[in-house]
Design a protein around this motif. Structure first.
Motif, PDB file in Angstrom:
ATOM      1  N   MET A 164       0.823  -1.205   0.000  1.00  0.00           N
ATOM      2  CA  MET A 164       0.000   0.000   0.000  1.00  0.00           C
ATOM      3  C   MET A 164       0.862   1.261   0.000  1.00  0.00           C
ATOM      4  N   ILE A 165       0.455   2.260  -0.770  1.00  0.00           N
ATOM      5  CA  ILE A 165       1.096   3.572  -0.719  1.00  0.00           C
ATOM      6  C   ILE A 165       0.701   4.220   0.602  1.00  0.00           C
ATOM      7  N   PRO A 166       1.659   4.641   1.419  1.00  0.00           N
ATOM      8  CA  PRO A 166       1.341   5.249   2.717  1.00  0.00           C
ATOM      9  C   PRO A 166       0.384   6.432   2.571  1.00  0.00           C
ATOM     10  N   GLY A 167      -0.588   6.486   3.493  1.00  0.00           N
ATOM     11  CA  GLY A 167      -1.518   7.613   3.492  1.00  0.00           C
ATOM     12  C   GLY A 167      -2.788   7.380   2.715  1.00  0.00           C
ATOM     13  N   PHE A 168      -2.933   6.230   2.043  1.00  0.00           N
ATOM     14  CA  PHE A 168      -4.149   5.945   1.300  1.00  0.00           C
ATOM     15  C   PHE A 168      -5.050   4.974   2.066  1.00  0.00           C
ATOM     16  N   GLY A 169      -4.672   3.702   2.071  1.00  0.00           N
ATOM     17  CA  GLY A 169      -5.562   2.698   2.622  1.00  0.00           C
ATOM     18  C   GLY A 169      -5.282   2.281   4.045  1.00  0.00           C
ATOM     19  N   ASP A 170      -4.444   3.036   4.745  1.00  0.00           N
ATOM     20  CA  ASP A 170      -4.075   2.634   6.103  1.00  0.00           C
ATOM     21  C   ASP A 170      -5.271   2.582   7.046  1.00  0.00           C
ATOM     22  N   ILE A 171      -6.169   3.540   6.949  1.00  0.00           N
ATOM     23  CA  ILE A 171      -7.351   3.557   7.818  1.00  0.00           C
ATOM     24  C   ILE A 171      -8.315   2.440   7.441  1.00  0.00           C
ATOM     25  N   ILE A 172      -8.414   2.153   6.143  1.00  0.00           N
ATOM     26  CA  ILE A 172      -9.268   1.060   5.688  1.00  0.00           C
ATOM     27  C   ILE A 172      -8.788  -0.260   6.294  1.00  0.00           C
ATOM     28  N   HIS A 220      -9.642  -5.802  -1.680  1.00  0.00           N
ATOM     29  CA  HIS A 220      -8.604  -4.990  -2.341  1.00  0.00           C
ATOM     30  C   HIS A 220      -8.602  -3.575  -1.776  1.00  0.00           C
ATOM     31  N   ILE A 221      -7.426  -3.134  -1.340  1.00  0.00           N
ATOM     32  CA  ILE A 221      -7.275  -1.777  -0.818  1.00  0.00           C
ATOM     33  C   ILE A 221      -6.677  -0.886  -1.894  1.00  0.00           C
ATOM     34  N   ALA A 222      -7.326   0.235  -2.161  1.00  0.00           N
ATOM     35  CA  ALA A 222      -6.847   1.159  -3.199  1.00  0.00           C
ATOM     36  C   ALA A 222      -5.547   1.818  -2.776  1.00  0.00           C
ATOM     37  N   GLY A 223      -4.760   2.202  -3.782  1.00  0.00           N
ATOM     38  CA  GLY A 223      -3.502   2.890  -3.529  1.00  0.00           C
ATOM     39  C   GLY A 223      -2.380   1.894  -3.295  1.00  0.00           C
ATOM     40  N   HIS A 224      -1.797   1.383  -4.381  1.00  0.00           N
ATOM     41  CA  HIS A 224      -0.792   0.332  -4.248  1.00  0.00           C
ATOM     42  C   HIS A 224       0.384   0.603  -5.192  1.00  0.00           C
ATOM     43  N   PHE A 225       1.542   0.055  -4.845  1.00  0.00           N
ATOM     44  CA  PHE A 225       2.752   0.265  -5.628  1.00  0.00           C
ATOM     45  C   PHE A 225       2.739  -0.518  -6.945  1.00  0.00           C
ATOM     46  N   PHE A 226       2.168  -1.708  -6.902  1.00  0.00           N
ATOM     47  CA  PHE A 226       2.076  -2.569  -8.080  1.00  0.00           C
ATOM     48  C   PHE A 226       0.864  -2.137  -8.883  1.00  0.00           C
TER      49      PHE A 226
END
Length: 332
Positions: A164-172, A220-226
């Protein structure tokens, strides 16, 4: 030749300008905003739009800043931003510029108060207001749908830390872990320490080792490196024969049926939420300060079912879900 001066009350009024900084995934929100403004009686001569479309990628935050700066430079009357990240940048840059340009936002992955873009739902305490997704409720409903599909399900997989890209899906992810025990579920988090350029390789190494029965659903959590991870996860879900929940952002737009992967999605309706934002903009045009307009939750929920993908994964949605689904996609 004599000139006649037009009385002030007969002079052509300059149209209001709404500056929209929105993501490709939020086209439905932008269209909903435009429709809402029109339904409130604003013609194309009364309101014009100044738009900045963002395609999420490696330069996402730089693009957000460029879009906000454009609206400040263009001196729009109201700035509409489709996610909390743009709202945060808009508040920061308008403050630095010493202007109180009204901002109307939507939030998708964070609570606006917890995220720091508002002091409270009653009053933001700044030059912004907006419409928020009720994250706890969205997560609770999504997890309950996994149980409706398979009452025996007890493990939901998610590709978390490192993907996950930090700051996007962390709360999810945090909310998933918090609520899952209430429904007899456990979150199986797959993580990696690989640097972002190697995220795809790391994902494949992990995914290839997951065996049928190891998990009973995939979130699936949005905001990912891949980049195409949602497509890969969808293929994984098919191989495992399990349901996969995808973000409603990936509707692109409403009715096109989760083109990025997954077989069901649940959240507030982007278009309906944007119409709520349009009402807020109307109030601002009539003189109300954003800080005097309470923040609202999205008023309409939407459940999307991809029937064809469910069939491909080897399961069918229960009647309880089919009966309330706003969108049902029958073909790939």
């Amino acid at each position: 030749m004599a000139y006649k001066y037009m009385p002030a009350n007969l002079q052509v009024m300059k149209p209001k300008v709404i500056g929209a900084v929105y993501l490709r995934q939020h086209i439905d929100a932008y269209n909903g905003l435009r429709k809402g403004i029109k339904e409130l009686g604003y013609s194309d001569k009364k309101v014009i739009f100044d738009e900045f479309l963002i395609i999420p990628g490696p330069t996402f935050f730089e693009d957000v800043e460029a879009g906000v700066k454009k609206m400040i430079q263009d001196k729009v009357d109201v700035m509409f931003v489709s996610m909390e990240h743009q709202a945060n940048t808009a508040l920061k840059l308008t403050k630095e510029a010493g202007i109180d340009m009204p901002i109307v936002f939507m939030t998708r992955f964070h609570d606006p108060v917890d995220y720091g873009i508002a002091q409270s739902y009653k009053s933001s305490g700044n030059n912004a207001t907006g419409v928020a997704t009720d994250i706890p409720r969205t997560i609770q409903k999504t997890l309950s749908f996994f149980k409706e599909i398979n009452p025996k399900a007890n493990k939901i997989g998610v590709f978390g830390k490192g993907f996950m890209i930090p700051g996007f899906g962390d709360i999810i992810l945090s909310e998933l872990k918090k609520q899952s025990p209430n429904l007899g579920l456990a979150i199986v988090e797959y993580t990696t320490t690989a640097a972002p350029p190697d995220a795809e390789k790391a994902w494949n190494e992990i995914a290839n080792k997951i065996k049928p029965g190891e998990i009973h659903g995939l979130f699936h959590i949005a905001g990912h490196f891949f980049g195409p991870q949602e497509h890969a996860e969808s293929e994984l879900a098919n191989r495992l024969g399990i349901p996969m929940a995808a973000p409603s952002e990936d509707l692109l737009p409403l009715g096109e049926g989760l083109p990025s992967g997954g077989n069901f999605a649940f959240s507030d309706d982007f278009g309906a939420s944007a119409k709520q934002a349009a009402i807020m903009i109307d109030k601002i045009f009539k003189g109300t300060k954003p800080s005097d307009i309470p923040i609202e939750f999205g008023s309409k929920d939407i459940l999307t079912l991809h029937m064809a993908r469910a069939k491909k994964a080897g399961f069918v949605f229960p009647g309880s879900m089919i009966s309330i689904a706003e969108v049902k996609v029958e073909t790939e």
